[in-house]
Design a protein around this motif. Structure first.
Motif, short mmCIF file in Angstrom:
data_model
loop_
_atom_site.label_atom_id
_atom_site.label_comp_id
_atom_site.label_asym_id
_atom_site.label_seq_id
_atom_site.Cartn_x
_atom_site.Cartn_y
_atom_site.Cartn_z
N CYS A 102 3.70 -6.71 -4.79
CA CYS A 102 3.49 -6.93 -3.35
C CYS A 102 3.21 -8.40 -3.09
N HIS A 104 0.67 -10.43 -3.82
CA HIS A 104 -0.65 -10.84 -3.32
C HIS A 104 -1.13 -12.14 -3.98
N GLU A 143 -6.49 -3.93 -1.29
CA GLU A 143 -5.65 -3.60 -0.14
C GLU A 143 -4.74 -2.43 -0.46
ZN LIG Z 1 1.64 -3.53 -1.04
#
Ligand SMILES: [Zn+2]
Ligand SMILES: [Zn+2]
Length: 407
Positions: A102, A104, A143
């Protein structure tokens, strides 16, 4: 006086050039050390250490969450009651098995880079147009799973914050990604076991109850709005086919943009499950998620600023892009303070949560767009710091839209 916007653009360029190597190193280290929700100890220590070294006041393990942190810098004559506070939200958790699919690691990089720019602005380095205010880097863990921001909101973490901002690496430039609210429910159906051949009439079939609930959900989908979602898996449907199952468990995920729609869908799901239990003579138990995610209410005042600044850098955020329809705990923040969450293109049209996106998030090709997004983020904050009028408009818009959103 020189054009202030131009002046701060130069400050942003200067700061990024000065720290380019360190910023890339932070991102690379986090990318190479993927840590899942609430286990982000390496990233927590790396980011807090860096920010402290660079003059930020840091609180580690903030609000008793092991991998959350608060890092602050404010102008010399800052007064909490008079001057604004902008928070840069920093995510750094990875996905199980997929690592930083993702991206991050890049979110962490943008937050730190934007913070350094705003530090230079608020610190008045070479600044003939002095700004009063405060920048916070908020380390928000988990998250992907667990809703770190939801937990922090419950702890009152946003009480002293006026605006919240972050950017997310993406497969395209998406100014206001459609982020749906989401919750999940573990549903247990209980029946009565019996031999499936010798005396099935003695039993109450918990699997029938679960299947019936799913069938009602599946039929209801025809009547659903375009931004509603109901999905299901069966976790447990008994252990052997020679017995009538006396216990079945399924997990339903419920998603909708607004809180009122989400509550409506939750109500429908409860109705379907209760009806299925009644029809089969079973009982049902619901266990809802502790930290559901809200849909995202983007501050259009802030996102239009972001778009304008990006355009000046030659980065276009088009109007009509395909709806994202995923979920993030930034949605919850957006209902507490005016917030933005633009998705920025990192050089390849890829979907997040894929092995290809993970590779791209760790590539050199992603660096330039990441630094540009960080500058854009910081300059958006600068415009908010500079203008009472903009801050007032953002807050008024927030109050008006929130009423409709929450319902
Ligand atoms: Zn994600
Ligand atoms: Zn993400």
């Amino acid at each position: 006086m020189a054009d202030p916007t131009n002046h701060y653009e130069k400050v942003a360029d200067l700061v990024v050039e000065r720290h380019r190597h360190e910023l890339n190193e932070i991102s690379q280290k986090i990318w190479k050390t993927p840590e899942v929700a609430f286990e982000e100890h390496f990233a927590h220590d790396l980011l807090t250490g860096f920010l402290e070294e660079h003059g930020f006041s840091v609180i580690r393990h903030w609000k008793k969450i092991r991998t959350a942190f608060w890092a602050e810098f404010h102008s010399k004559n800052y007064q909490p009651d008079l001057h604004p506070t902008v928070a840069l939200l920093c995510e750094y958790d990875a996905l199980p098995e997929l690592g930083h699919a993702c991206g991050h690691n890049l979110i962490a990089e943008t937050a730190v880079a934007a913070a350094l720019i705003l530090q230079a602005v608020l610190g008045g380095i070479g600044n003939d147009c002095f700004i009063q205010g405060r920048v916070i880097v908020l380390g928000t863990p988990a998250e992907e799973d667990g809703g770190g921001k939801v937990l922090l909101i419950r702890e009152g973490a946003f009480t002293d914050i006026d605006f919240a901002m972050m950017v997310h690496p993406w497969g395209l430039n998406d100014l206001e990604p459609v982020v749906l609210g989401m919750t999940d429910c573990k549903v247990d159906f209980y029946g009565k076991a019996a031999h499936a051949a010798c005396g099935p009439w003695e039993g109450l079939n918990a699997m029938d109850a679960a299947v019936s609930s799913y069938e009602m959900v599946a039929r209801f989908r025809q009547q659903m709005q375009h931004d509603w979602r109901l999905s299901c898996i069966f976790w447990n449907s008994g252990t052997r086919s020679t017995s009538i199952p006396d216990w079945t468990t399924c997990r339903y995920d419920v998603r909708a943009l607004t809180l009122s729609d989400l509550n409506y869908l939750k109500g429908k799901l409860v109705e379907f499950c209760n009806a299925a239990a009644k029809a089969t003579g079973c009982t049902v138990k619901f266990e809802w998620a502790e930290a559901p995610y809200s849909g995202m209410m983007h501050s259009s005042v802030m996102s239009q600023l972001y778009r304008k600044i990006a355009a000046a850098k030659g980065v276009v955020y088009p109007n009509n892009v395909p709806a994202f329809n995923g979920s993030t705990d930034m949605g919850d923040v957006s209902l507490v303070v005016p917030s933005i969450h633009p998705g920025f293109y990192i050089g390849q049209p890829l979907l997040i949560h894929t092995a290809d996106f993970r590779r791209q998030a760790g590539s050199m090709e992603a660096q330039e767009p990441t630094l540009t997004a960080a500058k854009t983020l910081a300059l958006t904050a600068v415009e908010l710091f500079l203008s009472d009028e903009l801050r007032k408009r953002a807050k008024e818009e927030f109050m008006t839209r929130r009423k409709q959103f929450v319902g």
